[in-house]
Design a protein around this motif. Sequence first.
Motif, PDB file in Angstrom:
ATOM      1  N   VAL A  20       0.840  -1.202   0.000  1.00 62.38           N
ATOM      2  CA  VAL A  20       0.000   0.000   0.000  1.00 62.38           C
ATOM      3  C   VAL A  20       0.874   1.251   0.000  1.00 62.38           C
ATOM      4  O   VAL A  20       0.597   2.220  -0.709  1.00 62.38           O
ATOM      5  CB  VAL A  20      -0.962   0.005   1.215  1.00 62.38           C
ATOM      6  N   ARG A  47       2.150   1.813  -3.412  1.00 62.35           N
ATOM      7  CA  ARG A  47       1.086   2.291  -4.292  1.00 62.35           C
ATOM      8  C   ARG A  47       0.765   3.764  -4.038  1.00 62.35           C
ATOM      9  O   ARG A  47       0.548   4.529  -4.975  1.00 62.35           O
ATOM     10  CB  ARG A  47      -0.167   1.434  -4.076  1.00 62.35           C
ATOM     11  N   LEU A  48       0.748   4.176  -2.766  1.00 60.74           N
ATOM     12  CA  LEU A  48       0.424   5.562  -2.422  1.00 60.74           C
ATOM     13  C   LEU A  48       1.628   6.493  -2.547  1.00 60.74           C
ATOM     14  O   LEU A  48       1.475   7.712  -2.479  1.00 60.74           O
ATOM     15  CB  LEU A  48      -0.107   5.643  -0.988  1.00 60.74           C
ATOM     16  N   ARG A  98      -2.407   6.069   7.908  1.00 60.00           N
ATOM     17  CA  ARG A  98      -2.796   6.346   6.518  1.00 60.00           C
ATOM     18  C   ARG A  98      -2.744   5.072   5.675  1.00 60.00           C
ATOM     19  O   ARG A  98      -3.631   4.827   4.849  1.00 60.00           O
ATOM     20  CB  ARG A  98      -1.870   7.400   5.924  1.00 60.00           C
ATOM     21  N   LEU A  99      -1.727   4.250   5.898  1.00 58.52           N
ATOM     22  CA  LEU A  99      -1.611   3.002   5.146  1.00 58.52           C
ATOM     23  C   LEU A  99      -2.745   2.042   5.497  1.00 58.52           C
ATOM     24  O   LEU A  99      -3.333   1.412   4.610  1.00 58.52           O
ATOM     25  CB  LEU A  99      -0.258   2.333   5.440  1.00 58.52           C
ATOM     26  N   ALA A 104      -5.677   2.816   6.556  1.00 54.73           N
ATOM     27  CA  ALA A 104      -6.941   3.342   6.019  1.00 54.73           C
ATOM     28  C   ALA A 104      -7.139   2.937   4.557  1.00 54.73           C
ATOM     29  O   ALA A 104      -8.273   2.767   4.098  1.00 54.73           O
ATOM     30  CB  ALA A 104      -6.977   4.856   6.151  1.00 54.73           C
ATOM     31  N   ASN A 105      -6.041   2.746   3.835  1.00 59.45           N
ATOM     32  CA  ASN A 105      -6.117   2.366   2.420  1.00 59.45           C
ATOM     33  C   ASN A 105      -5.877   0.884   2.184  1.00 59.45           C
ATOM     34  O   ASN A 105      -5.811   0.446   1.045  1.00 59.45           O
ATOM     35  CB  ASN A 105      -5.091   3.169   1.616  1.00 59.45           C
ATOM     36  N   TYR A 106      -5.734   0.105   3.246  1.00 60.79           N
ATOM     37  CA  TYR A 106      -5.443  -1.329   3.164  1.00 60.79           C
ATOM     38  C   TYR A 106      -6.748  -2.104   3.141  1.00 60.79           C
ATOM     39  O   TYR A 106      -7.604  -1.916   4.003  1.00 60.79           O
ATOM     40  CB  TYR A 106      -4.582  -1.710   4.366  1.00 60.79           C
ATOM     41  N   ARG A 107      -6.921  -2.978   2.161  1.00 59.44           N
ATOM     42  CA  ARG A 107      -8.130  -3.783   2.034  1.00 59.44           C
ATOM     43  C   ARG A 107      -7.770  -5.269   2.002  1.00 59.44           C
ATOM     44  O   ARG A 107      -7.718  -5.884   0.937  1.00 59.44           O
ATOM     45  CB  ARG A 107      -8.888  -3.419   0.749  1.00 59.44           C
TER      46      ARG A 107
END
Length: 130
Positions: free
Chosen positions: A65, A68-69, A104-105, A107-110
């Motif tokens: 992640v 990617r970000l 932050r990571l 929050a964007n981790y699925r």
Amino acid sequence: MAHRPIRREHRATRRALRATLRRRAAETRLVSSCRRRPRSITTVAIAAGIDRDTASGCANGLRSVAKRLGVTPALTARTRRTACGGRARQTHTVHRYTLRQVARLVANYRPRKAEYVTAAARIAAFAAAA
């Protein structure tokens, strides 16, 4: 009627209590260390109360992640790895992130795996508490 503990029982009880105290003190030091300065993602996960295997797997996903970000680590260092028990013979390059970056990571981790979903939730709660 309770009997007075014999010397051996007393020593065993005190030994167990000292071990508990050492473990709790180490956990407290790790948690406060993660809140004070950048640490590796795996270390943050361990401080959040996740076991080592799940923590390292979840950290791999969080590193993806970050890539990617475009989140760059706050600090890069050469050290022995916490995930290996802290006594690994060889040093490794580790990337350390602040708790804000880890939040932050996460929050964007699925994640798909159930244990990683719960691990991400625990890491998010740990990062939010700081």
